[in-house]
Design a protein around this motif. Structure first.
Motif, mmCIF file in Angstrom:
data_model
loop_
_atom_site.group_PDB
_atom_site.id
_atom_site.type_symbol
_atom_site.label_atom_id
_atom_site.label_comp_id
_atom_site.label_asym_id
_atom_site.label_seq_id
_atom_site.Cartn_x
_atom_site.Cartn_y
_atom_site.Cartn_z
ATOM 1 N N LEU A 45 21.928 -15.885 -1.120
ATOM 2 C CA LEU A 45 21.133 -16.547 -0.083
ATOM 3 C C LEU A 45 21.193 -18.067 -0.223
ATOM 4 C CD1 LEU A 45 18.024 -14.180 0.081
ATOM 5 C CD2 LEU A 45 19.742 -14.542 1.853
ATOM 6 N N PHE A 46 21.283 -18.561 -1.454
ATOM 7 C CA PHE A 46 21.425 -20.008 -1.647
ATOM 8 C C PHE A 46 22.771 -20.504 -1.111
ATOM 9 C CE2 PHE A 46 18.292 -19.807 -5.366
ATOM 10 C CZ PHE A 46 17.231 -20.170 -4.552
ATOM 11 N N ILE A 47 23.807 -19.681 -1.216
ATOM 12 C CA ILE A 47 25.103 -20.051 -0.632
ATOM 13 C C ILE A 47 24.974 -20.137 0.889
ATOM 14 C CG2 ILE A 47 27.471 -19.235 -0.237
ATOM 15 C CD1 ILE A 47 27.385 -18.138 -3.129
ATOM 16 N N ALA A 48 24.274 -19.166 1.481
ATOM 17 C CA ALA A 48 24.028 -19.214 2.927
ATOM 18 C C ALA A 48 23.226 -20.464 3.288
ATOM 19 C CB ALA A 48 23.288 -17.953 3.369
ATOM 20 N N THR A 49 22.286 -20.839 2.430
ATOM 21 C CA THR A 49 21.517 -22.064 2.644
ATOM 22 C C THR A 49 22.433 -23.269 2.714
ATOM 23 O OG1 THR A 49 19.530 -21.227 1.553
ATOM 24 C CG2 THR A 49 19.830 -23.587 1.547
ATOM 25 N N TRP A 51 25.546 -23.425 3.597
ATOM 26 C CA TRP A 51 26.291 -23.424 4.857
ATOM 27 C C TRP A 51 25.411 -23.879 6.014
ATOM 28 C CZ3 TRP A 51 31.307 -23.376 5.424
ATOM 29 C CH2 TRP A 51 32.093 -22.840 4.412
ATOM 30 N N LEU A 52 24.186 -23.356 6.070
ATOM 31 C CA LEU A 52 23.279 -23.736 7.165
ATOM 32 C C LEU A 52 22.958 -25.228 7.127
ATOM 33 C CD1 LEU A 52 20.834 -20.687 7.056
ATOM 34 C CD2 LEU A 52 22.488 -21.217 8.843
ATOM 35 N N LEU A 53 22.681 -25.741 5.936
ATOM 36 C CA LEU A 53 22.374 -27.168 5.820
ATOM 37 C C LEU A 53 23.592 -28.031 6.155
ATOM 38 C CD1 LEU A 53 20.178 -27.137 2.598
ATOM 39 C CD2 LEU A 53 19.404 -27.561 4.938
ATOM 40 N N ALA A 54 24.767 -27.597 5.729
ATOM 41 C CA ALA A 54 25.980 -28.361 6.030
ATOM 42 C C ALA A 54 26.243 -28.402 7.532
ATOM 43 C CB ALA A 54 27.179 -27.754 5.295
ATOM 44 N N ILE A 55 26.065 -27.281 8.202
ATOM 45 C CA ILE A 55 26.257 -27.256 9.654
ATOM 46 C C ILE A 55 25.234 -28.160 10.337
ATOM 47 C CG2 ILE A 55 26.082 -25.782 11.705
ATOM 48 C CD1 ILE A 55 27.229 -23.502 9.960
ATOM 49 N N GLY A 56 23.981 -28.079 9.881
ATOM 50 C CA GLY A 56 22.939 -28.905 10.473
ATOM 51 C C GLY A 56 23.184 -30.392 10.270
ATOM 52 N N LEU A 57 23.597 -30.777 9.068
ATOM 53 C CA LEU A 57 23.875 -32.189 8.810
ATOM 54 C C LEU A 57 25.107 -32.668 9.577
ATOM 55 C CD1 LEU A 57 23.087 -32.452 4.995
ATOM 56 C CD2 LEU A 57 21.796 -33.448 6.895
ATOM 57 N N SER A 72 15.241 -35.953 8.849
ATOM 58 C CA SER A 72 14.682 -34.673 8.392
ATOM 59 C C SER A 72 15.756 -33.811 7.734
ATOM 60 C CB SER A 72 14.045 -33.923 9.562
ATOM 61 O OG SER A 72 15.002 -33.601 10.545
ATOM 62 N N GLY A 73 16.993 -33.902 8.188
ATOM 63 C CA GLY A 73 18.070 -33.129 7.579
ATOM 64 C C GLY A 73 18.316 -33.517 6.140
ATOM 65 N N VAL A 74 18.302 -34.817 5.877
ATOM 66 C CA VAL A 74 18.509 -35.286 4.503
ATOM 67 C C VAL A 74 17.328 -34.888 3.623
ATOM 68 C CG1 VAL A 74 18.732 -37.344 3.069
ATOM 69 C CG2 VAL A 74 20.034 -37.161 5.181
ATOM 70 N N ILE A 75 16.114 -35.055 4.135
ATOM 71 C CA ILE A 75 14.920 -34.717 3.352
ATOM 72 C C ILE A 75 14.885 -33.225 3.048
ATOM 73 C CG2 ILE A 75 12.407 -34.578 3.442
ATOM 74 C CD1 ILE A 75 12.477 -37.247 4.998
ATOM 75 N N LEU A 76 15.102 -32.394 4.056
ATOM 76 C CA LEU A 76 15.079 -30.941 3.835
ATOM 77 C C LEU A 76 16.225 -30.486 2.942
ATOM 78 C CD1 LEU A 76 14.039 -29.689 7.375
ATOM 79 C CD2 LEU A 76 12.638 -29.790 5.321
ATOM 80 N N SER A 77 17.368 -31.133 3.047
ATOM 81 C CA SER A 77 18.490 -30.787 2.169
ATOM 82 C C SER A 77 18.181 -31.136 0.719
ATOM 83 C CB SER A 77 19.755 -31.508 2.615
ATOM 84 O OG SER A 77 20.145 -31.079 3.887
ATOM 85 N N LEU A 81 17.914 -28.478 -2.279
ATOM 86 C CA LEU A 81 18.720 -28.602 -3.505
ATOM 87 C C LEU A 81 17.827 -28.676 -4.741
ATOM 88 C CD1 LEU A 81 21.562 -31.017 -2.354
ATOM 89 C CD2 LEU A 81 21.739 -28.578 -2.890
ATOM 90 N N SER A 82 16.697 -29.354 -4.626
ATOM 91 C CA SER A 82 15.762 -29.416 -5.753
ATOM 92 C C SER A 82 15.199 -28.039 -6.072
ATOM 93 C CB SER A 82 14.613 -30.373 -5.433
ATOM 94 O OG SER A 82 15.086 -31.667 -5.220
ATOM 95 N N LEU A 83 14.819 -27.288 -5.041
ATOM 96 C CA LEU A 83 14.278 -25.946 -5.259
ATOM 97 C C LEU A 83 15.342 -25.011 -5.827
ATOM 98 C CD1 LEU A 83 11.748 -24.245 -4.970
ATOM 99 C CD2 LEU A 83 12.478 -23.662 -2.673
ATOM 100 N N ILE A 84 16.565 -25.128 -5.348
ATOM 101 C CA ILE A 84 17.658 -24.309 -5.885
ATOM 102 C C ILE A 84 17.901 -24.666 -7.351
ATOM 103 C CG2 ILE A 84 20.153 -23.902 -5.748
ATOM 104 C CD1 ILE A 84 19.863 -24.254 -2.677
ATOM 105 N N GLY A 85 17.885 -25.955 -7.668
ATOM 106 C CA GLY A 85 18.070 -26.376 -9.055
ATOM 107 C C GLY A 85 16.963 -25.872 -9.964
ATOM 108 N N LEU A 86 15.717 -25.967 -9.515
ATOM 109 C CA LEU A 86 14.598 -25.455 -10.311
ATOM 110 C C LEU A 86 14.693 -23.943 -10.494
ATOM 111 C CD1 LEU A 86 11.594 -27.527 -8.940
ATOM 112 C CD2 LEU A 86 12.527 -27.569 -11.256
ATOM 113 N N PHE A 87 15.078 -23.240 -9.434
ATOM 114 C CA PHE A 87 15.221 -21.791 -9.518
ATOM 115 C C PHE A 87 16.293 -21.411 -10.533
ATOM 116 C CE2 PHE A 87 17.259 -17.839 -8.308
ATOM 117 C CZ PHE A 87 16.179 -16.984 -8.179
ATOM 118 N N CYS A 88 17.454 -22.047 -10.428
ATOM 119 C CA CYS A 88 18.554 -21.735 -11.358
ATOM 120 C C CYS A 88 18.180 -22.106 -12.792
ATOM 121 C CB CYS A 88 19.827 -22.441 -10.926
ATOM 122 S SG CYS A 88 20.519 -21.769 -9.397
#
Length: 145
Positions: A45-49, A51-57, A72-77, A81-88
């Motif tokens: 799901l993080f990989i899908a994230t 892709w979605l963020l890259a398309i949006g940006l 907002s795209g940069v902030i949400l990205s 990325l911070s949440l993905i890093g903390l999760f990993c």
């Protein structure tokens, strides 16, 4: 008169998938060994994230006259990325620090003797069961019932 720019849903969808992935692991996928030991569903799901963020940006910066979302795209990205890093870090690094259980019996090893009460309140020991039976099946429940 300026034209109204469209809402950039791809960035928001990517952030939503990030939140869903992180919290679904803690609330649901941690219950099953196949998804708890290696959080592969969350990682997919993080990989899908990504892709979605890259398309949006790409839409926000490639077609700024048509789509909103540069800020907002940069902030949400960055939040994603911070949440993905903390999760990993939490699931793949910090769990390595959980101590091993060297005194736990291994498969095929004899269990230590113990005494428990049965449903009627009468004490039953493993050694007494093995005197009258060939074997005993021990079932361990994790958590509570």
């Amino acid at each position: 008169m300026g034209t109204k720019r469209n809402w950039n849903a791809w960035v928001w969808a990517g952030f939503g998938v990030t939140l869903f992935s992180a919290f679904s692991y803690v609330l649901f996928f941690i219950r099953f060994p196949v998804t708890r030991d290696v959080p592969w569903v969350s990682l997919l799901l993080f990989i899908a994230t990504g892709w979605l963020l890259a398309i949006g940006l790409k839409r926000a910066y490639g077609q700024p006259e048509q789509y909103r979302g540069k800020v907002s795209g940069v902030i949400l990205s960055l939040l994603s990325l911070s949440l993905i890093g903390l999760f990993c870090y939490g699931t793949l690094v910090l769990t390595k620090g959980i101590p091993a259980s060297p005194d736990a019996p291994r498969a095929g090893q004899h269990a230590p003797d113990f005494t428990l009460t049965d449903a009627g309140g009468k004490p039953v020991s493993l050694s007494e069961l093995l005197k009258t039976h060939k074997a005993a099946l021990l079932i361990f429940y994790r958590g509570y019932w």
